[in-house]
Design a protein around this motif. Structure first.
Motif, PDB file in Angstrom:
ATOM      1  N   GLY A 187       9.126   8.510  -5.480  1.00 14.03           N
ATOM      2  CA  GLY A 187       8.212   9.490  -4.912  1.00 14.03           C
ATOM      3  C   GLY A 187       8.926  10.691  -4.333  1.00 14.03           C
ATOM      4  N   ALA A 188      10.192  10.485  -3.933  1.00 15.13           N
ATOM      5  CA  ALA A 188      10.978  11.583  -3.376  1.00 15.13           C
ATOM      6  C   ALA A 188      11.871  12.242  -4.416  1.00 15.13           C
ATOM      7  CB  ALA A 188      11.831  11.061  -2.229  1.00 15.13           C
ATOM      8  N   LEU A 189      11.824  11.764  -5.658  1.00 18.70           N
ATOM      9  CA  LEU A 189      12.692  12.305  -6.710  1.00 18.70           C
ATOM     10  C   LEU A 189      12.306  13.748  -7.011  1.00 18.70           C
ATOM     11  CD1 LEU A 189      15.005  11.269  -8.572  1.00 18.70           C
ATOM     12  CD2 LEU A 189      13.239  10.884 -10.316  1.00 18.70           C
ATOM     13  N   PHE A 220     -13.978  -2.789 -18.048  1.00 16.27           N
ATOM     14  CA  PHE A 220     -15.063  -2.017 -17.447  1.00 16.27           C
ATOM     15  C   PHE A 220     -15.049  -1.969 -15.923  1.00 16.27           C
ATOM     16  CE2 PHE A 220     -16.700  -3.340 -21.661  1.00 16.27           C
ATOM     17  CZ  PHE A 220     -16.852  -2.078 -22.207  1.00 16.27           C
ATOM     18  N   VAL A 221     -14.099  -2.636 -15.285  1.00 17.82           N
ATOM     19  CA  VAL A 221     -13.957  -2.506 -13.830  1.00 17.82           C
ATOM     20  C   VAL A 221     -12.833  -1.520 -13.547  1.00 17.82           C
ATOM     21  CG1 VAL A 221     -13.339  -3.655 -11.676  1.00 17.82           C
ATOM     22  CG2 VAL A 221     -14.814  -4.814 -13.328  1.00 17.82           C
ATOM     23  N   PRO A 222     -13.121  -0.382 -12.921  1.00 20.31           N
ATOM     24  CA  PRO A 222     -12.066   0.569 -12.550  1.00 20.31           C
ATOM     25  C   PRO A 222     -11.464   0.181 -11.193  1.00 20.31           C
ATOM     26  CG  PRO A 222     -14.222   1.547 -12.162  1.00 20.31           C
ATOM     27  CD  PRO A 222     -14.472   0.146 -12.661  1.00 20.31           C
ATOM     28  N   TYR A 223     -10.334  -0.468 -11.232  1.00 18.54           N
ATOM     29  CA  TYR A 223      -9.697  -0.928  -9.997  1.00 18.54           C
ATOM     30  C   TYR A 223      -9.115   0.241  -9.218  1.00 18.54           C
ATOM     31  CZ  TYR A 223     -10.096  -5.568 -12.036  1.00 18.54           C
ATOM     32  OH  TYR A 223     -10.588  -6.727 -12.581  1.00 18.54           O
ATOM     33  N   ARG A 224      -9.007   0.052  -7.921  1.00 19.55           N
ATOM     34  CA  ARG A 224      -8.429   1.066  -7.045  1.00 19.55           C
ATOM     35  C   ARG A 224      -7.020   0.645  -6.636  1.00 19.55           C
ATOM     36  NH1 ARG A 224     -12.654   4.325  -4.649  1.00 19.55           N
ATOM     37  NH2 ARG A 224     -14.685   3.661  -5.435  1.00 19.55           N
ATOM     38  N   GLY A 225      -6.153   1.606  -6.326  1.00 22.59           N
ATOM     39  CA  GLY A 225      -4.797   1.303  -5.907  1.00 22.59           C
ATOM     40  C   GLY A 225      -4.759   0.588  -4.571  1.00 22.59           C
ATOM     41  N   LEU A 226      -3.696  -0.132  -4.322  1.00 17.28           N
ATOM     42  CA  LEU A 226      -3.560  -0.911  -3.096  1.00 17.28           C
ATOM     43  C   LEU A 226      -3.666  -0.053  -1.840  1.00 17.28           C
ATOM     44  CD1 LEU A 226      -2.510  -3.076  -5.100  1.00 17.28           C
ATOM     45  CD2 LEU A 226      -0.825  -3.699  -3.401  1.00 17.28           C
ATOM     46  N   GLN A 227      -3.294   1.227  -1.955  1.00 11.17           N
ATOM     47  CA  GLN A 227      -3.310   2.079  -0.766  1.00 11.17           C
ATOM     48  C   GLN A 227      -4.720   2.344  -0.264  1.00 11.17           C
ATOM     49  OE1 GLN A 227      -2.550   2.966  -3.855  1.00 11.17           O
ATOM     50  NE2 GLN A 227      -2.784   5.154  -4.266  1.00 11.17           N
ATOM     51  N   LEU A 248      17.819  -0.638 -13.180  1.00 12.84           N
ATOM     52  CA  LEU A 248      17.915  -0.452 -11.732  1.00 12.84           C
ATOM     53  C   LEU A 248      17.326  -1.669 -11.045  1.00 12.84           C
ATOM     54  CD1 LEU A 248      17.265   2.557 -13.025  1.00 12.84           C
ATOM     55  CD2 LEU A 248      17.206   3.204 -10.620  1.00 12.84           C
ATOM     56  N   GLN A 249      18.129  -2.307 -10.198  1.00 13.24           N
ATOM     57  CA  GLN A 249      17.613  -3.418  -9.410  1.00 13.24           C
ATOM     58  C   GLN A 249      17.156  -2.902  -8.059  1.00 13.24           C
ATOM     59  OE1 GLN A 249      20.336  -6.559  -8.415  1.00 13.24           O
ATOM     60  NE2 GLN A 249      18.742  -7.813  -7.439  1.00 13.24           N
ATOM     61  N   ALA A 250      15.872  -3.049  -7.781  1.00 11.89           N
ATOM     62  CA  ALA A 250      15.311  -2.602  -6.502  1.00 11.89           C
ATOM     63  C   ALA A 250      13.955  -3.242  -6.304  1.00 11.89           C
ATOM     64  CB  ALA A 250      15.185  -1.078  -6.465  1.00 11.89           C
ATOM     65  N   GLY A 251      13.631  -3.564  -5.049  1.00 14.88           N
ATOM     66  CA  GLY A 251      12.295  -4.029  -4.724  1.00 14.88           C
ATOM     67  C   GLY A 251      11.309  -2.885  -4.781  1.00 14.88           C
ATOM     68  N   MET A 252      10.058  -3.210  -5.046  1.00 18.37           N
ATOM     69  CA  MET A 252       9.059  -2.155  -5.205  1.00 18.37           C
ATOM     70  C   MET A 252       8.821  -1.393  -3.898  1.00 18.37           C
ATOM     71  SD  MET A 252       8.537  -2.208  -8.334  1.00 18.37           S
ATOM     72  CE  MET A 252      10.238  -2.788  -8.480  1.00 18.37           C
ATOM     73  N   ALA A 253       9.028  -2.056  -2.765  1.00 20.85           N
ATOM     74  CA  ALA A 253       8.846  -1.368  -1.483  1.00 20.85           C
ATOM     75  C   ALA A 253       9.879  -0.268  -1.283  1.00 20.85           C
ATOM     76  CB  ALA A 253       8.927  -2.379  -0.340  1.00 20.85           C
ATOM     77  N   CYS A 254      10.979  -0.322  -2.034  1.00 23.96           N
ATOM     78  CA  CYS A 254      12.021   0.705  -1.948  1.00 23.96           C
ATOM     79  C   CYS A 254      12.036   1.600  -3.187  1.00 23.96           C
ATOM     80  CB  CYS A 254      13.388   0.055  -1.778  1.00 23.96           C
ATOM     81  SG  CYS A 254      13.545  -0.969  -0.302  1.00 23.96           S
ATOM     82  N   ALA A 255      11.842   1.012  -4.355  1.00 26.93           N
ATOM     83  CA  ALA A 255      11.931   1.785  -5.601  1.00 26.93           C
ATOM     84  C   ALA A 255      10.867   2.870  -5.659  1.00 26.93           C
ATOM     85  CB  ALA A 255      11.797   0.852  -6.807  1.00 26.93           C
ATOM     86  N   ALA A 275       0.835  -1.206   0.000  1.00 24.82           N
ATOM     87  CA  ALA A 275       0.000   0.000   0.000  1.00 24.82           C
ATOM     88  C   ALA A 275       0.868   1.253   0.000  1.00 24.82           C
ATOM     89  CB  ALA A 275      -0.937  -0.020   1.202  1.00 24.82           C
ATOM     90  N   ALA A 276       1.943   1.242   0.816  1.00 21.87           N
ATOM     91  CA  ALA A 276       2.815   2.415   0.890  1.00 21.87           C
ATOM     92  C   ALA A 276       3.537   2.670  -0.424  1.00 21.87           C
ATOM     93  CB  ALA A 276       3.822   2.238   2.017  1.00 21.87           C
ATOM     94  N   SER A 277       3.998   1.606  -1.090  1.00 21.79           N
ATOM     95  CA  SER A 277       4.721   1.805  -2.346  1.00 21.79           C
ATOM     96  C   SER A 277       3.779   2.263  -3.451  1.00 21.79           C
ATOM     97  CB  SER A 277       5.475   0.544  -2.756  1.00 21.79           C
ATOM     98  OG  SER A 277       4.614  -0.559  -2.898  1.00 21.79           O
ATOM     99  N   CYS A 278       2.538   1.796  -3.446  1.00 23.95           N
ATOM    100  CA  CYS A 278       1.571   2.274  -4.442  1.00 23.95           C
ATOM    101  C   CYS A 278       1.236   3.746  -4.217  1.00 23.95           C
ATOM    102  CB  CYS A 278       0.313   1.416  -4.410  1.00 23.95           C
ATOM    103  SG  CYS A 278       0.518  -0.205  -5.188  1.00 23.95           S
ATOM    104  N   ALA A 279       1.141   4.153  -2.946  1.00 23.91           N
ATOM    105  CA  ALA A 279       0.905   5.568  -2.652  1.00 23.91           C
ATOM    106  C   ALA A 279       2.083   6.416  -3.113  1.00 23.91           C
ATOM    107  CB  ALA A 279       0.658   5.752  -1.156  1.00 23.91           C
ATOM    108  N   ALA A 280       3.313   5.920  -2.921  1.00 26.27           N
ATOM    109  CA  ALA A 280       4.498   6.653  -3.375  1.00 26.27           C
ATOM    110  C   ALA A 280       4.536   6.737  -4.895  1.00 26.27           C
ATOM    111  CB  ALA A 280       5.752   5.968  -2.844  1.00 26.27           C
ATOM    112  N   LEU A 281       4.146   5.668  -5.564  1.00 21.87           N
ATOM    113  CA  LEU A 281       4.076   5.687  -7.028  1.00 21.87           C
ATOM    114  C   LEU A 281       3.111   6.771  -7.504  1.00 21.87           C
ATOM    115  CD1 LEU A 281       4.469   4.435  -9.904  1.00 21.87           C
ATOM    116  CD2 LEU A 281       2.574   2.893  -9.320  1.00 21.87           C
ATOM    117  N   GLN A 282       1.971   6.879  -6.838  1.00 19.59           N
ATOM    118  CA  GLN A 282       1.000   7.905  -7.224  1.00 19.59           C
ATOM    119  C   GLN A 282       1.573   9.305  -7.028  1.00 19.59           C
ATOM    120  OE1 GLN A 282      -3.189   7.301  -6.099  1.00 19.59           O
ATOM    121  NE2 GLN A 282      -3.247   9.421  -5.401  1.00 19.59           N
TER     122      GLN A 282
END
Length: 576
Positions: free
Chosen positions: A337-339, A407-414, A325-332, A222-229
């Motif tokens: 998001g801070a870039l 036709f299904v608008p999915y919501r982000g994990l956050q 770039l090799q990185a897990g999504m929880a870090c990438a 959830a946190a990484s999806c929020a950072a992606l947004q």
């Protein structure tokens, strides 16, 4: 260190799973792991064993558990046929980058290598590798090492690119006494992206004019999806989701461009082709996401390519990227998001407005002409309108899934956690077991399962599992929509494209699906017209037990965008 009293290794195995936070496992019982089954009885107040009707269904349930929780879903099967049946779930977990643990009973040690009853070498069978079925396959020969193997399995399943692990457990090992202590809960190690590489990424972005982001893969939180947004908002970037990873980015967000999967919105496909930079975060860029390796040409794309992935083995595997770039999504994602955003000069990047245009194209793709007697677009829009916002949508493989994806608008994990459970492996029969698992694991949420007729009957017996274990009871809602066109529709579509008018092997005889569901203790209705669907679905949402709605659909309505007649006519025209 406290010395534990000796007990059956099968009991220690169950204790080790409890120590890893597992409270539910799925499986089909077998004589090869009776000691472990007794361990579940011993610890029944802390962990439950959900007995399924076929190992393929049990493995699909465990794979769905891995998607929902982010930790390995666990499946128990017996040797030989049990493991072979379960392999479909292992393959799905591998292709979907889902953490999973398959535990297989094995023949006793003194019988090994004699082709004993149902004997297999599971290290060979599940052979780890880039094109194998598992990240690691091992056999435990010492009861004292069971906790060690379990902890290692959890590490491997979650670290790097998540995936499945297989452990074979000889019967005599499980029945041996051991005083081995269980090990503490595993937390996966995470790799952060190199700061210098992040600055190079920033420079490539600033030099572009038509950037596009594709997200996918495993390891998201959830946190990484929020950072992606946040990253997409600050940089004003259009974002598309890889095949069947639509719930990684909120589809209602103004930066959402659509799903980059099978037969994507033509405007979306063109936007990716015309991009001068594609930033891929987490997706492995498989055949479905790349349009058969044409949206991004292999091995060297026309667009500049930045690929961020947790697995070193995936980077550069198909595509020669400009930056890896090799990185897990929880870090990438937090790092992105801070870039630092492009603020000097100009205040708006050259691509300002492209995200809004891409989202407008996505919204326009939700419009479709009305069809009779049953309009699947309206069916799915009605489901979305009536179902709770945190509903989990499950499907397997087949053309019917196009209506779900479009036709299904999915919501982000956050927002609500995972809302899409679907196999990128294209495994038929996945949807119903996944829905049963979701209803058991998260009983306060509504679960909607959509299947085709061919897809449904691959694992339809798991209706009994749902009834036996109370899935969809009380406040929970479990609704299955079975779209019945009397054919293996996807293959029929390809037949008409390649051999127009020459139908062979794709027509199906089907049961009365509503009557079948009622025999398993479900409520059920047959819905033949669009006007009938809303009231039927409302009744299903109000019911105190799971409901199946049988939706007959003409085979002519073969996809969300075309018909069998149109496909046949186009094929005939090419031939002349």
């Amino acid at each position: 260190m406290t010395i534990s009293p000796p007990r059956l290794a099968g009991h220690v195995l169950v204790e080790a799973l409890v120590a890893q936070g597992i409270d539910t496992v799925f499986g089909v019982p077998g004589e090869s792991y009776l000691a472990a089954l007794d361990g579940f009885h011993e610890h029944r107040d802390r962990i439950r064993f959900v007995a399924c009707r076929q190992e393929g269904g049990a493995a699909f349930m465990a794979e769905a558990q891995g998607k929902l929780t982010g930790r390995p879903g666990v499946c128990f099967v017996t040797r030989g046929p049990g493991a072979a049946n379960a392999s479909i779930g292992v393959h799905t977990a591998f292709q979907d980058s889902t953490p999973m643990l398959l535990l297989v009973g094995q023949v006793a040690g003194e019988q090994r290598d004699r082709e004993a009853f149902q004997e297999l070498d599971y290290r060979q069978f599940f052979g780890p590798g880039t094109l194998g079925m598992a990240k690691w396959a091992a056999e435990v020969h010492d009861p004292d090492r069971i906790p060690e193997y379990v902890a290692r399995a959890f590490h491997i399943a979650m670290q790097g690119r998540p995936g499945p692990v297989v452990l074979a457990l000889p019967e005599d090992v499980l029945t041996a006494p051991t005083a081995a202590p269980v090990l503490p809960r595993v937390q996966p190690a995470q790799a952060w992206p190199d700061p210098a590489a992040l600055q190079e990424l920033r420079a490539l972005l600033l030099a572009s004019r038509r950037p596009f982001v594709i997200v996918g893969g495993g390891g998201w939180t959830a946190a990484s999806c929020a950072a992606l947004q946040r990253f997409a908002e600050r940089w004003q970037l259009p974002v598309g989701c890889a095949f069947r990873f639509q719930d990684l980015f909120d589809n209602r967000h103004p930066n959402y461009a659509g799903d980059v999967g099978i037969a994507p919105n033509p405007k979306l496909a063109e936007r990716i082709r015309e991009a001068d930079l594609v930033l891929v975060i987490g997706a492995r860029l498989g055949e479905m996401t790349t349009g058969g390796y044409t949206l991004l040409q292999a091995p060297r794309p026309r667009q500049k390519l930045i690929h961020i992935h947790a697995g070193a083995e995936e980077l550069g595997r198909v595509y020669a990227a400009d930056l890896l770039l090799q990185a897990g999504m929880a870090c990438a994602a937090p790092a992105l998001g801070a870039l630092e955003a492009p603020t000097d000069p100009p205040s708006d990047p050259p691509w300002a407005g492209q995200a809004q245009a891409a989202h407008a194209d996505y919204l326009a793709s939700l419009e479709s002409p009305p069809l009779q007697p049953l309009d699947m677009a309206q069916v799915m829009k009605t489901v979305v309108r009536l179902a709770p916002a945190d509903t989990i949508y499950c499907n397997g493989a087949g053309n019917y899934a196009g209506w779900v994806h479009r036709f299904v608008p999915y919501r982000g994990l956050q927002h609500h956690g995972r809302t899409q459970l679907a196999p990128t492996s294209g495994a038929m029969g996945y949807g119903l077991p996944a829905a049963v698992a979701a209803a058991l694991l998260q009983p306060v949420r509504c679960v909607v399962h959509v299947a085709g007729d061919g897809d449904f009957l691959m694992t339809g017996q798991e209706l009994a599992t749902a009834t036996a274990h109370g899935a969809g009871r009380g406040k929970a809602r479990l609704v299955s929509l079975v779209v019945d066109n009397g054919s293996y529709g996807t293959i029929r579509m390809h037949q008409e494209r390649e051999y127009p008018g020459r139908v062979s092997g794709t027509e199906l005889f089907n049961p009365d699906f509503a009557a079948l569901a009622r025999a398993y203790g479900w409520l059920a209705e047959r819905v033949e017209r669009t006007t009938e669907f809303e009231s039927a679905f409302a009744r299903a949402l109000a019911a105190d037990r799971p409901t199946l709605l049988h939706l007959p659909l003409p085979a002519e309505q073969i996809t969300t965008r075309t018909t069998l007649s149109a496909i046949r006519a186009a094929a005939m025209a090419r031939r002349t």
